[in-house]
Scaffold this motif. Sequence first.
Motif, PDB file in Angstrom:
ATOM      1  N   THR A 107       6.061  15.868  -9.809  1.00 52.00           N
ATOM      2  CA  THR A 107       6.391  17.220  -9.705  1.00 52.00           C
ATOM      3  C   THR A 107       5.401  17.963 -10.247  1.00 52.00           C
ATOM      4  O   THR A 107       4.093  17.568 -10.662  1.00 52.00           O
ATOM      5  N   HIS A 108       5.475  19.183 -10.520  1.00 54.22           N
ATOM      6  CA  HIS A 108       4.736  20.411 -11.398  1.00 54.22           C
ATOM      7  C   HIS A 108       5.313  20.636 -12.584  1.00 54.22           C
ATOM      8  O   HIS A 108       6.446  20.673 -12.656  1.00 54.22           O
ATOM      9  N   LEU A 109       4.404  20.847 -13.472  1.00 60.11           N
ATOM     10  CA  LEU A 109       4.864  21.204 -14.831  1.00 60.11           C
ATOM     11  C   LEU A 109       3.656  22.254 -15.454  1.00 60.11           C
ATOM     12  O   LEU A 109       2.478  22.155 -15.365  1.00 60.11           O
ATOM     13  N   ASN A 110       4.239  23.263 -16.133  1.00 61.12           N
ATOM     14  CA  ASN A 110       3.361  24.353 -16.673  1.00 61.12           C
ATOM     15  C   ASN A 110       2.200  24.805 -16.074  1.00 61.12           C
ATOM     16  O   ASN A 110       1.100  24.738 -16.793  1.00 61.12           O
ATOM     17  N   GLU A 111       2.356  25.125 -14.931  1.00 67.91           N
ATOM     18  CA  GLU A 111       0.994  25.608 -14.118  1.00 67.91           C
ATOM     19  C   GLU A 111       0.618  26.916 -14.221  1.00 67.91           C
ATOM     20  O   GLU A 111      -0.659  27.119 -14.643  1.00 67.91           O
ATOM     21  N   ASN A 112       1.530  27.794 -14.047  1.00 66.48           N
ATOM     22  CA  ASN A 112       1.116  29.421 -14.056  1.00 66.48           C
ATOM     23  C   ASN A 112       1.925  30.282 -15.042  1.00 66.48           C
ATOM     24  O   ASN A 112       2.947  30.049 -15.102  1.00 66.48           O
ATOM     25  N   ASN A 113       1.027  30.922 -15.962  1.00 69.35           N
ATOM     26  CA  ASN A 113       1.825  31.784 -16.869  1.00 69.35           C
ATOM     27  C   ASN A 113       1.645  33.092 -16.854  1.00 69.35           C
ATOM     28  O   ASN A 113       1.400  33.754 -17.949  1.00 69.35           O
ATOM     29  N   ARG A 114       1.394  33.727 -15.907  1.00 66.82           N
ATOM     30  CA  ARG A 114       0.936  35.098 -15.700  1.00 66.82           C
ATOM     31  C   ARG A 114       2.206  35.904 -16.171  1.00 66.82           C
ATOM     32  O   ARG A 114       3.216  35.664 -16.063  1.00 66.82           O
ATOM     33  N   PRO A 115       1.687  37.048 -17.204  1.00 60.90           N
ATOM     34  CA  PRO A 115       2.805  37.649 -17.899  1.00 60.90           C
ATOM     35  C   PRO A 115       3.680  38.263 -16.915  1.00 60.90           C
ATOM     36  O   PRO A 115       3.432  38.933 -16.188  1.00 60.90           O
ATOM     37  N   LEU A 151       1.007  -1.081  -0.023  1.00 61.92           N
ATOM     38  CA  LEU A 151       0.052  -0.008  -0.044  1.00 61.92           C
ATOM     39  C   LEU A 151       0.906   1.247  -0.028  1.00 61.92           C
ATOM     40  O   LEU A 151       0.597   2.257  -0.404  1.00 61.92           O
ATOM     41  N   LEU A 152       2.025   1.361   0.260  1.00 59.64           N
ATOM     42  CA  LEU A 152       2.989   2.257   0.509  1.00 59.64           C
ATOM     43  C   LEU A 152       3.987   2.268  -0.491  1.00 59.64           C
ATOM     44  O   LEU A 152       4.664   1.141  -0.662  1.00 59.64           O
ATOM     45  N   HIS A 153       4.064   3.341  -1.366  1.00 56.04           N
ATOM     46  CA  HIS A 153       5.178   3.357  -2.191  1.00 56.04           C
ATOM     47  C   HIS A 153       5.998   4.915  -2.220  1.00 56.04           C
ATOM     48  O   HIS A 153       5.286   5.819  -1.745  1.00 56.04           O
ATOM     49  N   VAL A 154       6.985   4.781  -2.627  1.00 55.99           N
ATOM     50  CA  VAL A 154       7.821   6.303  -2.760  1.00 55.99           C
ATOM     51  C   VAL A 154       8.098   6.774  -4.023  1.00 55.99           C
ATOM     52  O   VAL A 154       8.426   6.185  -4.946  1.00 55.99           O
ATOM     53  N   ALA A 155       8.097   8.071  -4.081  1.00 56.36           N
ATOM     54  CA  ALA A 155       8.375   8.845  -5.222  1.00 56.36           C
ATOM     55  C   ALA A 155       9.316   9.922  -5.105  1.00 56.36           C
ATOM     56  O   ALA A 155       9.593  10.507  -3.866  1.00 56.36           O
ATOM     57  N   ILE A 156      10.086  10.099  -6.035  1.00 62.04           N
ATOM     58  CA  ILE A 156      11.022  11.304  -5.997  1.00 62.04           C
ATOM     59  C   ILE A 156      10.258  12.445  -6.489  1.00 62.04           C
ATOM     60  O   ILE A 156       9.730  12.377  -7.611  1.00 62.04           O
ATOM     61  N   VAL A 157      10.426  13.385  -5.592  1.00 62.99           N
ATOM     62  CA  VAL A 157       9.642  14.537  -5.841  1.00 62.99           C
ATOM     63  C   VAL A 157      10.417  16.172  -5.726  1.00 62.99           C
ATOM     64  O   VAL A 157      10.520  16.698  -4.735  1.00 62.99           O
ATOM     65  N   PRO A 158      11.134  16.433  -6.815  1.00 64.24           N
ATOM     66  CA  PRO A 158      11.485  17.951  -6.887  1.00 64.24           C
ATOM     67  C   PRO A 158      10.291  18.715  -7.052  1.00 64.24           C
ATOM     68  O   PRO A 158       9.384  18.452  -7.507  1.00 64.24           O
ATOM     69  N   ARG A 159      10.289  20.004  -6.169  1.00 66.64           N
ATOM     70  CA  ARG A 159       9.229  20.614  -5.980  1.00 66.64           C
ATOM     71  C   ARG A 159       8.672  21.032  -7.400  1.00 66.64           C
ATOM     72  O   ARG A 159       7.563  21.161  -7.885  1.00 66.64           O
ATOM     73  N   SER A 192       5.423   8.276 -13.473  1.00 66.18           N
ATOM     74  CA  SER A 192       5.656   9.781 -13.547  1.00 66.18           C
ATOM     75  C   SER A 192       4.444  10.509 -13.677  1.00 66.18           C
ATOM     76  O   SER A 192       3.653  10.275 -14.696  1.00 66.18           O
ATOM     77  N   ILE A 193       4.040  11.281 -12.640  1.00 66.46           N
ATOM     78  CA  ILE A 193       2.854  12.151 -12.797  1.00 66.46           C
ATOM     79  C   ILE A 193       3.286  13.666 -12.588  1.00 66.46           C
ATOM     80  O   ILE A 193       3.860  13.974 -11.806  1.00 66.46           O
ATOM     81  N   LEU A 194       2.846  14.538 -13.651  1.00 73.65           N
ATOM     82  CA  LEU A 194       3.034  15.897 -13.576  1.00 73.65           C
ATOM     83  C   LEU A 194       1.950  16.473 -13.143  1.00 73.65           C
ATOM     84  O   LEU A 194       0.721  16.427 -14.323  1.00 73.65           O
ATOM     85  N   ALA A 195       1.691  17.622 -12.371  1.00 70.02           N
ATOM     86  CA  ALA A 195       0.586  18.255 -11.893  1.00 70.02           C
ATOM     87  C   ALA A 195       0.476  19.482 -12.804  1.00 70.02           C
ATOM     88  O   ALA A 195       1.345  20.088 -13.110  1.00 70.02           O
ATOM     89  N   HIS A 196      -1.013  19.564 -13.149  1.00 68.51           N
ATOM     90  CA  HIS A 196      -1.254  20.893 -13.863  1.00 68.51           C
ATOM     91  C   HIS A 196      -1.299  20.636 -15.277  1.00 68.51           C
ATOM     92  O   HIS A 196      -2.324  20.642 -15.886  1.00 68.51           O
ATOM     93  N   CYS A 197      -0.063  20.957 -15.869  1.00 69.93           N
ATOM     94  CA  CYS A 197       0.071  21.034 -17.361  1.00 69.93           C
ATOM     95  C   CYS A 197      -1.153  21.936 -18.196  1.00 69.93           C
ATOM     96  O   CYS A 197      -1.837  21.279 -18.997  1.00 69.93           O
ATOM     97  N   VAL A 198      -1.096  23.053 -17.705  1.00 68.06           N
ATOM     98  CA  VAL A 198      -2.208  24.024 -18.076  1.00 68.06           C
ATOM     99  C   VAL A 198      -1.531  24.437 -19.311  1.00 68.06           C
ATOM    100  O   VAL A 198      -2.463  24.878 -20.250  1.00 68.06           O
TER     101      VAL A 198
END
Length: 468
Positions: free
Chosen positions: A242-250, A205-213, A291-297
């Motif tokens: 990790t996170h990818l392409n979340e926020n693109n405020r000019p 039930l427990l697994h580890v991920a490598i998670v750079p912010r 691998s899972i990347l959050a957002h990808c907006v």
Amino acid sequence: MVSQVHLGHIFHIAGSPAARDVPDALADVPDGALIIDDRGRIAFCGTRSDIPDEYRAEKVFDHRPGFLLPGFVDTHVHFPQTFAGDAYGGGQLLEWLELCIYPAESRYAEVEFARSAAAEFCTRRIAAGTTAAMVFGSAFPHAQDALFAETRRRGLRMVGGRGIQTTGEPSAAPLITTEDDAIRLTSEEIDKWHAADTGDVATALLHVAIVPRFSLAVTRRTLDNLGELYDSVRERGVYFHTHLNENNRPGTGEVDTTKHAYGVTTYLDTYDGKFLPGSAVGGKSLLGRRSILAHCVHCQDVELARMAETGTSVAHCPVSQQFLGSGTMPWKRTLASGVTVAAGTDYGGGDEWLIPQVLAAAFKVHISEPGEHGVSMHPAEMLFTGTLAGARALDMENRFGNFDVGKEADFIVVEPARVPALEHTLAQGIRSEDPALARDQTLFALLMGIREPAITEVYVQGRRIDVA
Ligand code: GUN
Ligand code: ZN
């Protein structure tokens, strides 16, 4: 464990459909029975009158007129932000991180605080019916120990790893380590917690991920070292998140700032070993089917194509994207690329623990996309995104995510009577004469109307989880 028979109205996405075929895979069993064998696996899912004779004398749990749904899968949620939902700093992503989040996460340096946060985090997950999650962890090893230990004690599924930072603003200083410590602490976490509950990733039930912010919180050297580390542990079933392409405020957006800082043509390149100027190869890729990347907006087509090619998945977090003004992930274009899109709360970037509320936000933002990009999500797609797609993104679709016979029994009981607005909508709402549309309308009303009090029982591997 003895076999159990649970009665209720069942909805799930049967089989292993491609995203475009999901509406055809919706299983709806109004007078349903879900039978769990003595090993916690689904032995039967069907109509009550069809219960096989061998199970007729088993222990019966009658949840009618309640519903039985697969447990929700949250593919992106932040443990060190357990108390940081609704944090107000007057800005979007990068300002919010600096002003609100880095200070909030720094409090986990205190051992007792981190321990109480781990308890609260698990309680919130259980209340929301989130049986499996990809958890973005704390920088502090003692906090991660508390999280893994509490998750094991409560019987939940989790993939997670410490948040890695090797550079950043002054307010992030307590979260930042040296390059050597970043790798050492991450390797130690893998050795200590990956499949620690059973000793076998196939049953753990427990697994580890490598998670750079995210790329802005680490250096090229960190990405190089993490590529080497990941290469050495991929075979053990370790994850990357990790996170990818979340926020693109000019002017102050994360996407342009990252591309400028690394001199790369796509943000994804920084995670794909191509983190040198001009997107030249500098190390090994961190992408893959775990691998899972959050957002990808704000992905370019080449990024989506590369994610699809490598089996990398998207954690779609529309509640957070609204809260932080990050924009709307283009639903049709993202799915057309072939990537798996699952749901994430991103709590506390999002202010909701409930995956159904993420699905409700997804419905609202995608019907509001301009012109031909707008889409009215099918209720089956919503259910899929919050359950089976999450299991697929976690590369454990063979183990849970629906009620196919043989799968591990992760499910929840929903009692509409606990939430009057839900109960009355289900009872009084207009339903089509067309049975298929009436079914879809009922599922839609259910998903839109679920609130925590309606989730009365939560099971993982057929074991009921105590809420307290
Ligand atoms: N990008 C880097 N860190 C974070 C975080 O904590 N939350 C969100 N939503 N995006 C991030
Ligand atoms: Zn996040």
